[in-house]
Design a protein around this motif. Structure first.
Motif, PDB file in Angstrom:
ATOM      1  N   ALA A 218       8.739  -5.532   0.548  1.00 21.55           N
ATOM      2  CA  ALA A 218       8.148  -6.610  -0.123  1.00 21.55           C
ATOM      3  C   ALA A 218       7.571  -5.973  -1.434  1.00 21.55           C
ATOM      4  CB  ALA A 218       6.719  -5.984   0.708  1.00 21.55           C
ATOM      5  N   GLY A 219       8.817  -5.809  -2.155  1.00 25.24           N
ATOM      6  CA  GLY A 219       9.276  -5.659  -3.566  1.00 25.24           C
ATOM      7  C   GLY A 219       7.727  -4.143  -3.727  1.00 25.24           C
ATOM      8  N   ILE A 220       7.307  -3.542  -3.336  1.00 25.93           N
ATOM      9  CA  ILE A 220       6.904  -2.470  -4.234  1.00 25.93           C
ATOM     10  C   ILE A 220       8.152  -1.174  -4.271  1.00 25.93           C
ATOM     11  CG2 ILE A 220       4.426  -0.123  -4.062  1.00 25.93           C
ATOM     12  CD1 ILE A 220       4.533  -3.801  -3.882  1.00 25.93           C
ATOM     13  N   ASP A 221       7.939  -0.621  -5.554  1.00 29.06           N
ATOM     14  CA  ASP A 221       9.673  -0.011  -5.465  1.00 29.06           C
ATOM     15  C   ASP A 221       9.265   1.687  -5.582  1.00 29.06           C
ATOM     16  OD1 ASP A 221      11.002  -1.883  -5.213  1.00 29.06           O
ATOM     17  OD2 ASP A 221      11.701  -2.116  -7.850  1.00 29.06           O
ATOM     18  N   ASP A 222       7.211   1.830  -6.013  1.00 32.53           N
ATOM     19  CA  ASP A 222       7.188   2.940  -6.252  1.00 32.53           C
ATOM     20  C   ASP A 222       6.584   4.022  -4.857  1.00 32.53           C
ATOM     21  OD1 ASP A 222       4.832   0.806  -6.625  1.00 32.53           O
ATOM     22  OD2 ASP A 222       4.005   2.400  -8.010  1.00 32.53           O
ATOM     23  N   ALA A 223       5.979   2.806  -3.520  1.00 32.28           N
ATOM     24  CA  ALA A 223       5.781   3.620  -2.614  1.00 32.28           C
ATOM     25  C   ALA A 223       6.331   5.059  -2.625  1.00 32.28           C
ATOM     26  CB  ALA A 223       6.068   2.353  -1.038  1.00 32.28           C
ATOM     27  N   TYR A 224       6.040   5.841  -1.284  1.00 29.41           N
ATOM     28  CA  TYR A 224       6.565   7.349  -1.472  1.00 29.41           C
ATOM     29  C   TYR A 224       5.516   7.478   0.220  1.00 29.41           C
ATOM     30  CZ  TYR A 224       2.466   9.037  -3.610  1.00 29.41           C
ATOM     31  OH  TYR A 224       0.770   9.205  -4.398  1.00 29.41           O
ATOM     32  N   ILE A 225       5.999   8.481   0.412  1.00 28.93           N
ATOM     33  CA  ILE A 225       5.410   9.146   1.388  1.00 28.93           C
ATOM     34  C   ILE A 225       4.781  10.337   1.082  1.00 28.93           C
ATOM     35  CG2 ILE A 225       5.457  10.595   4.022  1.00 28.93           C
ATOM     36  CD1 ILE A 225       7.898   8.610   4.581  1.00 28.93           C
ATOM     37  N   THR A 226       3.511  10.961   1.879  1.00 34.29           N
ATOM     38  CA  THR A 226       2.892  11.955   1.236  1.00 34.29           C
ATOM     39  C   THR A 226       2.927  13.261   2.857  1.00 34.29           C
ATOM     40  OG1 THR A 226       0.841  11.418   2.139  1.00 34.29           O
ATOM     41  CG2 THR A 226       1.568  11.125  -0.224  1.00 34.29           C
ATOM     42  N   ALA A 227       3.185  14.488   3.202  1.00 29.80           N
ATOM     43  CA  ALA A 227       2.787  14.677   4.750  1.00 29.80           C
ATOM     44  C   ALA A 227       2.226  15.577   4.204  1.00 29.80           C
ATOM     45  CB  ALA A 227       4.223  15.649   4.688  1.00 29.80           C
ATOM     46  N   LYS A 228       0.972  16.146   5.454  1.00 31.67           N
ATOM     47  CA  LYS A 228      -0.017  17.188   5.431  1.00 31.67           C
ATOM     48  C   LYS A 228      -0.411  17.683   6.564  1.00 31.67           C
ATOM     49  CE  LYS A 228      -4.869  18.329   3.946  1.00 31.67           C
ATOM     50  NZ  LYS A 228      -6.322  17.270   3.265  1.00 31.67           N
TER      51      LYS A 228
ATOM     52  N   GLN B 227       8.083   2.084   7.816  1.00 37.17           N
ATOM     53  CA  GLN B 227       6.406   1.564   6.976  1.00 37.17           C
ATOM     54  C   GLN B 227       6.918   1.678   5.706  1.00 37.17           C
ATOM     55  OE1 GLN B 227       4.307  -0.316   7.766  1.00 37.17           O
ATOM     56  NE2 GLN B 227       2.163  -0.362   7.230  1.00 37.17           N
ATOM     57  N   LEU B 228       7.596   3.261   5.020  1.00 39.84           N
ATOM     58  CA  LEU B 228       8.073   2.738   4.179  1.00 39.84           C
ATOM     59  C   LEU B 228       9.159   1.985   3.257  1.00 39.84           C
ATOM     60  CD1 LEU B 228       8.139   4.368   0.833  1.00 39.84           C
ATOM     61  CD2 LEU B 228       9.698   5.649   2.120  1.00 39.84           C
ATOM     62  N   LYS B 229      10.288   1.419   4.542  1.00 38.54           N
ATOM     63  CA  LYS B 229      10.769   0.554   3.994  1.00 38.54           C
ATOM     64  C   LYS B 229      10.707  -0.665   3.606  1.00 38.54           C
ATOM     65  CE  LYS B 229      15.521  -1.341   6.023  1.00 38.54           C
ATOM     66  NZ  LYS B 229      16.669  -0.675   7.330  1.00 38.54           N
ATOM     67  N   ALA B 230       9.228  -1.357   5.261  1.00 37.26           N
ATOM     68  CA  ALA B 230       9.044  -2.164   4.811  1.00 37.26           C
ATOM     69  C   ALA B 230       8.125  -2.672   3.939  1.00 37.26           C
ATOM     70  CB  ALA B 230       7.572  -2.190   6.618  1.00 37.26           C
ATOM     71  N   VAL B 231       7.414  -1.517   3.279  1.00 40.24           N
ATOM     72  CA  VAL B 231       6.613  -1.476   1.720  1.00 40.24           C
ATOM     73  C   VAL B 231       7.362  -2.395   0.413  1.00 40.24           C
ATOM     74  CG1 VAL B 231       5.255  -0.580  -0.126  1.00 40.24           C
ATOM     75  CG2 VAL B 231       5.020  -0.028   2.494  1.00 40.24           C
ATOM     76  N   ARG B 232       8.905  -1.394   0.462  1.00 43.38           N
ATOM     77  CA  ARG B 232       9.750  -1.245  -0.310  1.00 43.38           C
ATOM     78  C   ARG B 232      10.424  -2.700  -0.509  1.00 43.38           C
ATOM     79  NH1 ARG B 232      12.002   4.534  -0.400  1.00 43.38           N
ATOM     80  NH2 ARG B 232      10.636   5.533  -1.540  1.00 43.38           N
TER      81      ARG B 232
END
Length: 265
Positions: free
Chosen positions: A253-263, A246-251
């Protein structure tokens, strides 16, 4: 694997200061989060900390303790300051080491994993003659997690979720570098964050942008340093592999500041 985890500064030494934040407190918070994830989620990991509270401890005491314990790796957690303009992440190994050294290989792996999640500009992998890198008998790395006197970086530092993500980045790097094995009970929820804004209007524009790429997102609101903060979430996953897709898909789409959090659940 025996990790000596060193939150820089402490006690009478506050470290860098800026934007209402003391470096010593930030270093300790990130380090405690690293320890908690490692000891709960991975097999065969032993962590000793130079300090687990706000106390004064000399550099010599820290390195002597790590050497006497026989640590496999020394990880020192810091934050930077300079002129209020400089920003970003960088890390250091000792200046005597070659790029072909085992320590340099560890640095490359850990650096890559931290940069995936920290939303900071990349200042690169570097070498210096710091005491904790020179006087340790094992591979050692010092990370500088943003500039505390820079408003962009400090805004992130004030967010507990960001500090958790940065801790997770360090852990992911260590896990890859040392081939650590997950415990069977280490189930986590991985959230894909597609940016954050002080303006709700800007957050809505980001939602619209991602919607045009058929990516479902929603806005969550929190408060950081007394101000509203609108974060864009693009899903939550029990599998990190699915979150990374999903992160790859978001990036994409041109969103370079996307990231993953884990809890941990």
């Amino acid at each position: 694997m025996k990790l000596y985890l060193d939150p820089g500064h402490g006690g009478s030494d506050p470290g860098a200061q800026g934007n209402g934040i003391n470096e010593k407190s930030l270093n300790l918070d990130i380090a405690l989060r690293i320890r908690n994830v490692l000891t709960h989620d991975y097999k065969g990991v032993h962590v000793r900390m130079s300090r687990s509270d706000d106390r004064t401890k000399s550099l010599r005491e820290r390195t002597n303790e790590a050497n006497a314990w026989g640590a496999d790796f020394y990880l020192s957690i810091h934050c930077n300051s300079f002129n209020g303009v400089a920003r970003g992440y960088e890390d250091f190994i000792h200046s005597s080491l070659t790029d072909a050294s085992k320590t340099a290989a560890f640095q490359k792996t850990i650096h890559h994993e931290i940069m995936k999640v920290n939303q900071l500009s990349d200042r690169g992998r570097k070498k210096r003659n710091f005491h904790v890198l020179r006087e340790t008998a094992m591979p050692a790395l010092l990370t500088e997690n943003g500039f505390i006197d820079n408003t962009h970086d400090a805004r992130l530092m004030a967010d507990p979720e960001w500090r958790q993500s940065v801790a997770r980045g360090h852990v992911n790097g260590l896990a890859k570098a040392f081939k650590l094995k997950l415990t069977t009970s280490s189930k986590a929820l991985y959230k894909v964050i597609a940016g954050g804004f002080h303006s709700n209007d800007n957050a809505k524009k980001r939602v619209k942008q991602l919607g045009s790429h058929d990516i479902d997102v929603f806005i969550t609101e929190t408060t950081i340093s007394g101000k509203p903060w609108y974060r864009i979430q693009a899903g939550a996953f029990s599998s990190r592999k699915n979150a990374e897709a999903q992160l790859k898909a978001v990036r994409g789409a041109g969103i370079d500041d996307a990231y993953i959090t884990a809890k941990k659940r």
